[in-house]
Design an enzyme around this catalytic site. Structure first.
Site, mmCIF file in Angstrom:
data_model
loop_
_atom_site.group_PDB
_atom_site.id
_atom_site.type_symbol
_atom_site.label_atom_id
_atom_site.label_comp_id
_atom_site.label_asym_id
_atom_site.label_seq_id
_atom_site.Cartn_x
_atom_site.Cartn_y
_atom_site.Cartn_z
ATOM 1 N N GLU A 120 0.851 -1.204 0.000
ATOM 2 C CA GLU A 120 0.000 0.000 0.000
ATOM 3 C C GLU A 120 0.881 1.248 0.000
ATOM 4 O OE1 GLU A 120 -2.187 -0.493 3.637
ATOM 5 O OE2 GLU A 120 -3.375 -2.159 2.840
ATOM 6 N N LYS A 122 2.203 4.765 1.716
ATOM 7 C CA LYS A 122 2.339 5.318 3.072
ATOM 8 C C LYS A 122 2.026 6.808 2.994
ATOM 9 C CE LYS A 122 4.767 5.137 7.329
ATOM 10 N NZ LYS A 122 4.434 6.514 7.658
ATOM 11 N N ASP A 124 1.326 10.645 3.899
ATOM 12 C CA ASP A 124 2.048 11.570 4.770
ATOM 13 C C ASP A 124 1.021 12.476 5.440
ATOM 14 O OD1 ASP A 124 4.329 12.439 5.877
ATOM 15 O OD2 ASP A 124 5.086 13.504 4.127
ATOM 16 N N TYR A 229 -7.840 8.249 4.284
ATOM 17 C CA TYR A 229 -7.778 6.879 3.766
ATOM 18 C C TYR A 229 -7.727 5.909 4.928
ATOM 19 C CZ TYR A 229 -6.936 7.943 -1.140
ATOM 20 O OH TYR A 229 -7.066 8.351 -2.441
ATOM 21 N N LYS A 320 10.603 3.547 2.974
ATOM 22 C CA LYS A 320 10.549 4.981 2.668
ATOM 23 C C LYS A 320 11.165 5.300 1.312
ATOM 24 C CE LYS A 320 9.021 6.649 6.701
ATOM 25 N NZ LYS A 320 9.580 7.687 7.516
ATOM 26 N N CYS A 417 19.526 47.137 -10.455
ATOM 27 C CA CYS A 417 19.701 45.770 -10.944
ATOM 28 C C CYS A 417 21.148 45.331 -10.711
ATOM 29 C CB CYS A 417 19.355 45.697 -12.428
ATOM 30 S SG CYS A 417 19.765 44.096 -13.150
ATOM 31 N N CYS A 420 22.839 44.928 -14.421
ATOM 32 C CA CYS A 420 23.116 46.031 -15.358
ATOM 33 C C CYS A 420 23.069 47.408 -14.702
ATOM 34 C CB CYS A 420 22.134 45.979 -16.527
ATOM 35 S SG CYS A 420 20.462 46.455 -16.082
ATOM 36 N N CYS A 435 13.779 44.822 -13.003
ATOM 37 C CA CYS A 435 14.844 45.643 -13.576
ATOM 38 C C CYS A 435 14.236 46.381 -14.768
ATOM 39 C CB CYS A 435 15.975 44.728 -14.020
ATOM 40 S SG CYS A 435 17.059 45.490 -15.234
ATOM 41 N N CYS A 441 19.881 44.866 -20.383
ATOM 42 C CA CYS A 441 20.366 44.076 -19.250
ATOM 43 C C CYS A 441 20.806 42.695 -19.748
ATOM 44 C CB CYS A 441 19.243 43.939 -18.221
ATOM 45 S SG CYS A 441 19.664 42.875 -16.838
HETATM 46 N N1 5U1 Z 1 -1.044 2.036 4.297
HETATM 47 C C1 5U1 Z 1 -0.630 2.001 5.566
HETATM 48 N N2 5U1 Z 1 -0.036 2.993 6.190
HETATM 49 N N3 5U1 Z 1 0.234 2.563 7.449
HETATM 50 C C2 5U1 Z 1 0.836 3.199 8.489
HETATM 51 N N4 5U1 Z 1 -0.760 0.935 6.382
HETATM 52 C C3 5U1 Z 1 -0.216 1.268 7.583
HETATM 53 N N5 5U1 Z 1 -0.059 0.566 8.723
HETATM 54 C C4 5U1 Z 1 0.523 1.180 9.777
HETATM 55 C C5 5U1 Z 1 0.984 2.502 9.682
HETATM 56 C C6 5U1 Z 1 1.638 3.155 10.834
HETATM 57 O O1 5U1 Z 1 0.709 0.528 10.956
HETATM 58 C C7 5U1 Z 1 0.310 -0.840 11.135
HETATM 59 C C8 5U1 Z 1 1.158 -1.781 10.346
HETATM 60 C C9 5U1 Z 1 0.422 -1.106 12.603
#
Ligand code: 5U1
Length: 681
Positions: A120, A122, A124, A229, A320, A417, A420, A435, A441
């Site tokens: 899957e 990850k 942010d 998500y 990562k 500037c 020039c 400028c 220039c």
């Molecule tokens: N897609 C996904 N992100 N994520 C973050 N799954 C997922 N699982 C996590 C974390 C911190 O933790 C479990 C594996 C415990």
């Protein structure tokens, strides 16, 4: 209306609104126009006002009614929210180490078949736990230290993507775990709004999302566009019997929770490596930030067998990608002068590895942006480099608690500037310092040459910035036409210029002489005349002379040309030295097929604006656009009342919906081909 009728109607409206909110927020595929949704919403609100007993906690009207809190209450997690171990090798090969560890710990012999993994993205953002009792959202909490988080229920309720009530047969208790995040477009819009109001801009989508979830006033959270998500479970009772994590995710989706489509079950290390590579290549095109991918042993019995090591499962890993943000020292600020004379402050940084390369310069945009970010030379700043985007300083690292007393910038925009010496001016209402030297220039001259030679302009292969520096600094090229009088001898005499490269450049210059009016116009670098406007102008006027002499009113007749563009074109051609440059370029032999405005008329799509969406069965996007433009039509990126046709292919999304909403005719590829055929043909 009797109380029974009111109750029945309210239940019906709630049902409909839940359905349409799911189509809109989760599936991104609305079935009804926004106005109709609003009408149903207001009808329910009115019923609830008249009969307050009908106002249930899962009613769609109850998303933004929380009060301002004094602090966020602690929530003890029924099942700890674990962290995930990180694979530190950011190359795709890092996936093999995880697979090897899993196989060893499961005591699989070398010849055992590959292990299946759920792979899957990850995200942010900020991890949250959503608690549903009998399908109704009763509590939302942040991860906190994993044992105890913070109660953010009121804020989470404002996120349209998070269902207040689950669909279908929900179990008596279900805790859903996932990530709250902010899409990049939402983040950009939010920052644009902040800029308009002269307020502080936000550093990145992750911090903005995390800050929004932990607000004390839910109205503030509601004003920040957040998404969600789901990817796992916490406490639960009465679940169906799953054998695999991948089945569980599909089941969560069936309950109306948003799950990400970019996931797959990978068989063994090779497929994990391929997944990591593929996602990394897509990273910058995704509509949200990710910091890597996650692999989980797909079989739940395998997960149970592997168990946990302190606070982390042994059956999962976060693999990562190289970080796109890093902290480094701002050593100084230089000024760069652009093609139109714009002065850009450029950060001189202590070199830092970010987004896959070493960065030592980053844009600070303009003086106002720099001040808004409160950045000073000597500060530790955060640098961001995502994909092909120019690296930028997004803000300063928070200092010691209390911070510095008041921000006093230690950088000022020069009055002259730096290239020039011409005076620097800022037009009223503009954030940009410029400028005033024009092509006097050297910096502007260099940029003008690079723009002229660009791929989408005259397409002079081999004329890059190093060579332009040599040509301008050596006094060999002062104006655009002089490029064409350089000749082999002068070019070969340049430092580090091989005979072959010189000959190639001469050939490229020769080739560039056969062009189109649109490219030539774009190449001149007239302010506010981008590629698309150049095409519009060329199509409308047909000849350069007609355009150069066009009065303002005629320019305003051109599609998408407003007063700013019209005035800029007028001013450009009103200057005798610009006319002279144009004449000398024609004199060196630059030509294009010219057509009179009358000849433009019979073009089949003249004056029509089309929008392309989805995948057409045989034509690529660029091919379709080229066909439309060759027939005198214009391709636009968004649907409006002014759109004449939407050409829709497979998996057409919101543009198709918009066309239907506005009553714009929708055609397919066959329809487009029919439009391109002369009548009776
Ligand atoms: N897609 C996904 N992100 N994520 C973050 N799954 C997922 N699982 C996590 C974390 C911190 O933790 C479990 C594996 C415990």
């Amino acid at each position: 209306m009797t109380p029974e009728d009111a109750a029945r109607r309210a239940a019906e409206l709630r049902e409909q609104l839940h359905h349409h909110a799911h189509r809109y927020y989760v599936l991104d595929d609305p079935e009804i126009p926004d106005a109709e949704y609003d009408r149903l919403f207001r009808e329910l609100q009115a019923l609830e006002d008249a009969h307050p007993a009908l106002r249930t906690p899962d009613s769609p009207t109850q998303r933004v009614l929380g009060r301002v809190l004094e602090g966020l209450a602690p929530v003890r997690h029924a099942v700890p929210m674990l962290s995930i171990q990180t694979e530190t090798d950011t190359t795709a090969e890092g996936a093999r180490a995880f697979d090897a560890r899993v196989r060893r710990e499961l005591e699989l012999p070398d010849d055992a078949p590959p292990v299946a993994y759920a792979a899957e993205l990850k995200f942010d953002g900020l991890a949250v736990n959503l608690r549903y009792e009998h399908g109704v959202l009763v509590q939302a909490a942040t991860r906190g230290d994993g044992e105890t988080g913070e109660d953010v229920t009121q804020n989470i309720r404002t996120i349209g993507q998070i269902p207040l009530r689950l669909r279908g047969a929900a179990p008596p208790l279900l805790e859903v775990r996932g990530e709250v995040y902010m899409r990049r477009d939402a983040f950009e819009r939010l920052n644009a709004r902040q800029r308009e109001r002269g307020e502080k801009t936000y550093v990145n989508p992750r911090n903005t999302a995390a800050g929004a979830v932990r607000q004390l006033d839910p109205a503030v959270t509601a004003s920040r566009p957040l998404s969600f998500y789901a990817y796992g479970l916490g406490d639960a009772q009465g679940l169906p019997a799953f054998a695999r994590h991948s089945e569980l995710v599909g089941w969560l989706q069936g309950l109306g929770l948003p799950v990400n489509e970019r996931r797959r079950v990978c068989s063994g290390a090779d497929e994990l490596v391929a997944f990591h590579r593929a996602v990394e290549a897509e990273r910058d095109a995704l509509p949200f930030d990710i910091d890597g991918v996650v692999y989980k042993v797909d079989r739940l019995d395998g997960q149970r067998q592997l168990g946990f090591k302190s606070r982390e499962p042994r059956w999962a890993v976060a693999h990562k990608f190289p970080a796109q943000e890093q902290a480094t020292r701002l050593n100084g600020i230089d000024i760069q002068v652009g093609r139109t004379g714009k002065l850009t402050p450029v950060a001189k940084l202590e070199p830092v590895f970010v987004g896959g390369t070493t960065v030592s310069n980053a844009t600070l945009h303009n003086r106002f942006e720099l001040r808004r970010k409160g950045v000073r030379v000597g500060d530790t700043v955060i640098v961001r480099r995502a994909g092909d985007v120019i690296p930028e300083v997004v803000g300063r690292m928070p200092g010691a608690p209390g911070g510095r007393p008041a921000y006093v910038p230690n950088f000022v925009m020069p009055r002259e500037c730096p290239v020039c010496g011409s005076p620097v001016r800022r037009e009223k209402g503009s954030l940009e310092h410029r400028c005033t030297g024009g092509l006097f220039c050297a910096a502007q001259r260099k940029q003008a040459l690079l723009h002229f030679a660009g791929r989408r302009a005259m397409d002079i292969e081999g004329l890059g910035d190093k060579l332009v520096d040599q040509l301008v600094d050596g006094g060999l090229v002062r104006t655009l036409p002089e490029l064409y009088t350089l000749g082999l001898a002068k070019l070969s005499a340049l430092e580090r210029m091989a005979d072959k490269s010189a000959a190639n450049l001469v050939a490229a210059l020769e080739r560039s002489k056969h062009t189109t009016l649109a490219r030539f116009l774009y190449a001149l670098g007239i302010r506010h005349v981008g590629e698309s406007t150049a095409k519009d102008l060329a199509r409308h006027f047909g000849t350069l002379d007609a355009l150069m002499d066009a009065p303002r009113e005629q320019l305003l007749e051109v599609n998408d040309v407003g007063p700013i563009v019209a005035d800029s074109v007028r001013q450009f051609f009103a200057q005798p030295h610009h006319r002279e440059i144009v004449e000398r370029l024609r004199a060196v032999g630059i030509t294009w097929p010219e057509a009179s405005a009358a000849e433009q008329g019979p073009k089949l799509l003249a004056g029509l604006t089309l929008v392309l969406t989805g995948t057409l069965p045989t034509l690529g996007r660029d091919q379709a656009q080229a066909l439309i433009e060759a027939a005198g039509g214009k391709v636009s990126g968004s649907v409006s009342k002014k759109t004449h046709y939407v050409v829709a292919g497979a998996e057409a999304g919101s543009k198709l919906a918009k066309a239907q909403e506005l009553g714009v005719p929708v055609i397919d590829e066959a329809g487009l081909r029919a439009l391109l055929e002369p009548a009776g043909g």
